[in-house]
Design a protein around this motif. Structure first.
Motif, PDB file in Angstrom:
ATOM      1  N   MET A  73     -23.409 -22.427   3.959  1.00  0.00           N
ATOM      2  CA  MET A  73     -22.621 -21.103   3.387  1.00  0.00           C
ATOM      3  C   MET A  73     -23.722 -20.623   2.500  1.00  0.00           C
ATOM      4  O   MET A  73     -24.436 -21.347   1.763  1.00  0.00           O
ATOM      5  N   VAL A  74     -24.107 -19.186   2.712  1.00  0.00           N
ATOM      6  CA  VAL A  74     -24.697 -18.649   1.665  1.00  0.00           C
ATOM      7  C   VAL A  74     -24.027 -17.472   0.949  1.00  0.00           C
ATOM      8  O   VAL A  74     -23.292 -16.628   1.510  1.00  0.00           O
ATOM      9  N   ILE A  75     -23.769 -17.638  -0.425  1.00  0.00           N
ATOM     10  CA  ILE A  75     -23.318 -16.489  -1.290  1.00  0.00           C
ATOM     11  C   ILE A  75     -24.182 -15.881  -2.233  1.00  0.00           C
ATOM     12  O   ILE A  75     -24.932 -16.373  -2.897  1.00  0.00           O
ATOM     13  N   VAL A  76     -24.143 -14.646  -1.949  1.00  0.00           N
ATOM     14  CA  VAL A  76     -25.217 -13.776  -3.004  1.00  0.00           C
ATOM     15  C   VAL A  76     -24.128 -12.955  -3.687  1.00  0.00           C
ATOM     16  O   VAL A  76     -23.331 -12.140  -3.329  1.00  0.00           O
ATOM     17  N   ALA A  77     -24.196 -13.067  -5.058  1.00  0.00           N
ATOM     18  CA  ALA A  77     -23.450 -12.419  -6.096  1.00  0.00           C
ATOM     19  C   ALA A  77     -24.547 -11.182  -6.548  1.00  0.00           C
ATOM     20  O   ALA A  77     -25.496 -11.568  -7.061  1.00  0.00           O
ATOM     21  N   THR A  78     -23.809 -10.104  -6.689  1.00  0.00           N
ATOM     22  CA  THR A  78     -24.621  -8.931  -6.914  1.00  0.00           C
ATOM     23  C   THR A  78     -23.870  -7.557  -7.532  1.00  0.00           C
ATOM     24  O   THR A  78     -22.644  -7.484  -6.885  1.00  0.00           O
ATOM     25  N   GLU A  79     -24.482  -6.986  -8.418  1.00  0.00           N
ATOM     26  CA  GLU A  79     -23.940  -5.471  -8.604  1.00  0.00           C
ATOM     27  C   GLU A  79     -25.075  -4.486  -8.090  1.00  0.00           C
ATOM     28  O   GLU A  79     -25.002  -3.427  -8.451  1.00  0.00           O
ATOM     29  N   SER A  80     -26.089  -4.937  -7.337  1.00  0.00           N
ATOM     30  CA  SER A  80     -27.146  -3.863  -7.091  1.00  0.00           C
ATOM     31  C   SER A  80     -27.407  -4.011  -5.471  1.00  0.00           C
ATOM     32  O   SER A  80     -28.235  -4.007  -4.841  1.00  0.00           O
ATOM     33  N   ALA A 102     -23.633 -21.165   9.711  1.00  0.00           N
ATOM     34  CA  ALA A 102     -23.366 -20.779   8.343  1.00  0.00           C
ATOM     35  C   ALA A 102     -22.477 -19.403   8.008  1.00  0.00           C
ATOM     36  O   ALA A 102     -22.743 -18.637   8.552  1.00  0.00           O
ATOM     37  N   ARG A 103     -21.782 -19.780   7.040  1.00  0.00           N
ATOM     38  CA  ARG A 103     -20.804 -18.396   6.655  1.00  0.00           C
ATOM     39  C   ARG A 103     -21.859 -17.758   5.468  1.00  0.00           C
ATOM     40  O   ARG A 103     -22.376 -18.246   4.660  1.00  0.00           O
ATOM     41  N   SER A 104     -22.118 -16.656   5.535  1.00  0.00           N
ATOM     42  CA  SER A 104     -22.865 -15.572   4.633  1.00  0.00           C
ATOM     43  C   SER A 104     -22.028 -14.293   4.109  1.00  0.00           C
ATOM     44  O   SER A 104     -21.562 -13.520   4.950  1.00  0.00           O
ATOM     45  N   VAL A 105     -21.739 -14.431   2.698  1.00  0.00           N
ATOM     46  CA  VAL A 105     -21.099 -13.359   2.070  1.00  0.00           C
ATOM     47  C   VAL A 105     -21.635 -12.954   0.889  1.00  0.00           C
ATOM     48  O   VAL A 105     -22.546 -13.472   0.331  1.00  0.00           O
ATOM     49  N   GLU A 106     -21.167 -11.737   0.487  1.00  0.00           N
ATOM     50  CA  GLU A 106     -21.757 -10.926  -0.720  1.00  0.00           C
ATOM     51  C   GLU A 106     -20.498 -11.159  -1.842  1.00  0.00           C
ATOM     52  O   GLU A 106     -19.159 -10.511  -1.165  1.00  0.00           O
ATOM     53  N   MET A 107     -20.719 -11.172  -3.014  1.00  0.00           N
ATOM     54  CA  MET A 107     -19.421 -11.247  -3.990  1.00  0.00           C
ATOM     55  C   MET A 107     -19.817 -10.249  -5.150  1.00  0.00           C
ATOM     56  O   MET A 107     -21.003 -10.037  -5.519  1.00  0.00           O
ATOM     57  N   LYS A 108     -18.864  -9.598  -5.527  1.00  0.00           N
ATOM     58  CA  LYS A 108     -18.826  -8.653  -6.721  1.00  0.00           C
ATOM     59  C   LYS A 108     -17.909  -8.679  -7.840  1.00  0.00           C
ATOM     60  O   LYS A 108     -16.691  -8.734  -7.605  1.00  0.00           O
ATOM     61  N   GLU A 109     -18.208  -8.969  -8.852  1.00  0.00           N
ATOM     62  CA  GLU A 109     -17.540  -8.577 -10.200  1.00  0.00           C
ATOM     63  C   GLU A 109     -18.232  -8.216 -11.325  1.00  0.00           C
ATOM     64  O   GLU A 109     -18.354  -9.072 -12.026  1.00  0.00           O
ATOM     65  N   ALA A 110     -19.216  -7.193 -11.334  1.00  0.00           N
ATOM     66  CA  ALA A 110     -20.107  -7.001 -12.504  1.00  0.00           C
ATOM     67  C   ALA A 110     -21.009  -8.123 -12.256  1.00  0.00           C
ATOM     68  O   ALA A 110     -21.405  -8.935 -11.300  1.00  0.00           O
ATOM     69  N   CYS A 111     -21.262  -8.730 -13.981  1.00  0.00           N
ATOM     70  CA  CYS A 111     -22.145  -9.921 -14.086  1.00  0.00           C
ATOM     71  C   CYS A 111     -21.366 -11.301 -13.925  1.00  0.00           C
ATOM     72  O   CYS A 111     -21.861 -12.174 -14.226  1.00  0.00           O
ATOM     73  N   TYR A 112     -20.219 -11.193 -13.717  1.00  0.00           N
ATOM     74  CA  TYR A 112     -19.518 -12.325 -13.536  1.00  0.00           C
ATOM     75  C   TYR A 112     -19.523 -12.975 -12.096  1.00  0.00           C
ATOM     76  O   TYR A 112     -19.131 -14.352 -12.146  1.00  0.00           O
ATOM     77  N   SER A 113     -19.478 -12.423 -11.140  1.00  0.00           N
ATOM     78  CA  SER A 113     -19.577 -12.934  -9.807  1.00  0.00           C
ATOM     79  C   SER A 113     -20.141 -14.106  -9.289  1.00  0.00           C
ATOM     80  O   SER A 113     -19.769 -14.895  -8.489  1.00  0.00           O
ATOM     81  N   ALA A 114     -21.427 -14.356 -10.021  1.00  0.00           N
ATOM     82  CA  ALA A 114     -22.113 -15.477  -9.706  1.00  0.00           C
ATOM     83  C   ALA A 114     -21.191 -16.944 -10.009  1.00  0.00           C
ATOM     84  O   ALA A 114     -21.242 -17.880  -9.461  1.00  0.00           O
ATOM     85  N   THR A 115     -20.331 -16.646 -11.019  1.00  0.00           N
ATOM     86  CA  THR A 115     -19.551 -17.712 -11.546  1.00  0.00           C
ATOM     87  C   THR A 115     -18.429 -18.045 -10.589  1.00  0.00           C
ATOM     88  O   THR A 115     -18.065 -19.038 -10.113  1.00  0.00           O
ATOM     89  N   SER A 306     -19.151 -16.945 -19.425  1.00  0.00           N
ATOM     90  CA  SER A 306     -19.502 -16.136 -17.996  1.00  0.00           C
ATOM     91  C   SER A 306     -18.703 -14.675 -18.419  1.00  0.00           C
ATOM     92  O   SER A 306     -17.657 -14.628 -18.643  1.00  0.00           O
ATOM     93  N   TYR A 307     -19.353 -13.530 -18.290  1.00  0.00           N
ATOM     94  CA  TYR A 307     -18.575 -12.155 -18.655  1.00  0.00           C
ATOM     95  C   TYR A 307     -19.161 -11.363 -17.656  1.00  0.00           C
ATOM     96  O   TYR A 307     -20.118 -10.959 -17.526  1.00  0.00           O
ATOM     97  N   GLY A 308     -18.214 -10.385 -17.136  1.00  0.00           N
ATOM     98  CA  GLY A 308     -18.653  -9.310 -16.280  1.00  0.00           C
ATOM     99  C   GLY A 308     -17.656  -7.956 -16.586  1.00  0.00           C
ATOM    100  O   GLY A 308     -16.480  -8.227 -16.664  1.00  0.00           O
ATOM    101  N   SER A 309     -18.496  -6.755 -16.945  1.00  0.00           N
ATOM    102  CA  SER A 309     -17.694  -5.849 -17.318  1.00  0.00           C
ATOM    103  C   SER A 309     -16.738  -5.490 -16.445  1.00  0.00           C
ATOM    104  O   SER A 309     -16.784  -5.640 -15.339  1.00  0.00           O
ATOM    105  N   GLY A 310     -15.506  -4.831 -17.054  1.00  0.00           N
ATOM    106  CA  GLY A 310     -14.267  -4.253 -16.215  1.00  0.00           C
ATOM    107  C   GLY A 310     -13.002  -4.794 -16.460  1.00  0.00           C
ATOM    108  O   GLY A 310     -12.227  -4.106 -15.899  1.00  0.00           O
TER     109      GLY A 310
END
Length: 390
Positions: A73-80, A102-115, A306-310
């Motif tokens: 599994m590959v997860i990229v957390a980003t807001e860019s 492998a599963r590959s996905v992207e996650m988003k919630e401002a600066c929080y998503s890596a958590t 951990s904090y992500g705006s929104g």
């Protein structure tokens, strides 16, 4: 089962803007940045070094061939994100040569998503003990020249390999998250730069820290006395310092207060030289702490905010494992000094460059310096990535 961070790597751009130069150009007092934000420099990324190349570079620095054959599994957390449909993780999976199933996905919630990605990865390994999950937090913080947020830009990526029996940090089960529907920082699809309510965002960050930490202590019957260090999301180090001061218990023994303060200072060393990297900022703080602290030992507990705006916030904790020091790098601060220093004029040209497409959707770029990977061209609206020497 013990699950956590087995390896951690980092990559940033090859160019840097000194805050004193920015202050002089903008007619500002240099102490506005050096003391007001606790920032000395910003990593500046050219158009050929984006979240894909930075993420792949961070991961490439830690992965063995055995890892590439085992990661499922590959997860990229980003807001860019570079694409509204195709996940950044798919590009990274290809560049790194990870096995195909492998599963590959992207996650988003401002600066929080890596958590959130760590949570997902841990659950996956708990269900599949032999699995390895690559979590990458990769971002380029860009606000625009002469905007209020200009001094809190930056670029970088943190890669973490999540496994059972980790060699760095065992993640504990006790976590607590909080969600508030607020508009402190956001970027609509039609805008290349975000909208920011800076003072409001700062107040929300600090209040969500305070309320989540109070509830966390109550639910899990814990306090600062149980921790050797506290890492914070780092949009700029001075905000994390305010957070540290907000939770500090002055009734603690002086020796523990000093240890917590010393470890906090170590956790912000890299961010002072790199700036804001959004999703990766918290974990850059962890890396900075581990590679610069002189008092941490196996068994020490570390708390994370951990904090992500929104906005979404979470507090979680982890325990250092025996031999964690062997997975770290002692030369990182020295390597940061090797970046190419840009004038303000050069920074404005490089950092804000946008692709100019012809009628067929093609674009080529200048030969900027990058890490081992680069965006080579855009061909018929397709982003073409590759190794620098290929």
């Amino acid at each position: 089962m013990k699950i956590g961070i087995d390896k951690i790597g980092f990559a940033t751009s090859q160019y840097v803007l000194q805050m004193d130069d920015l202050a002089q150009s903008r007619g500002a007092d240099p102490e506005k940045f050096s003391k007001g934000l606790l920032l000395n420099a910003l990593s500046i990324s050219p158009i050929t070094d984006d979240i894909i190349t930075l993420g792949a570079s961070a991961a490439d620095s830690i992965l063995t061939e055995e890892d590439r054959a085992s990661i499922d599994m590959v997860i990229v957390a980003t807001e860019s994100s570079v694409d509204q449909s195709k996940a950044a993780a798919v590009y990274v999976h290809s560049l790194l040569g990870i096995q195909p199933f492998a599963r590959s996905v992207e996650m988003k919630e401002a600066c929080y998503s890596a958590t959130a990605a760590l949570d997902y990865a841990r659950l996956h390994v708990d269900k599949h003990p032999e699995a390895k999950v690559l979590v990458i937090a990769s971002d380029i913080a860009k606000y625009g020249a002469e905007t209020p947020g200009e001094s809190t830009q930056g670029a970088g990526s943190v890669a973490m390999l999540i496994t059972q029996n980790p060699h760095i940090l065992e993640l504990n089960d006790n976590t607590l998250a909080q969600t508030r529907d607020i508009m402190d920082f956001w970027r609509p699809n039609y805008s290349t730069t975000p909208y920011v309510n800076g003072m409001y965002s700062t107040k929300q960050y600090l209040d969500m820290l305070k309320t989540t930490w109070l509830e966390y202590q109550k639910r899990f019957e814990t306090s600062l006395t149980d921790f050797a260090a506290f890492c914070f999301h780092l949009p700029f180090p001075k905000l994390a310092l305010k957070g540290f001061n907000k939770i500090m218990d002055k009734s603690l023994p002086a020796e523990l207060q000093e240890k917590l303060q010393e470890n906090f200072e170590n956790s912000i060393l890299y961010s002072k030289q790199i700036g804001n990297i959004y999703t990766g900022s918290l974990f850059l703080g962890l890396l900075s702490l581990l590679e610069n602290s002189q008092n941490l030992v196996a068994g020490d507990q570390i708390a994370f905010f951990s904090y992500g705006s929104g906005a979404v916030a979470e507090i979680f904790t982890g325990k250092l494992v025996e031999g964690f020091q062997n997975q770290l790098k002692a030369s990182r601060l020295r390597e940061l000094k090797e970046r190419i220093v840009l004038s303000v004029e050069e920074y404005e040209k490089i950092f804000f460059e946008e692709a100019v497409l012809d009628e067929a959707g093609n674009a080529s770029f200048a030969n900027y310096k990058t890490g081992p990977f680069a965006l080579k061209e855009i061909r018929e609206h397709q982003r073409i990535y590759g190794k620098v020497n290929d």
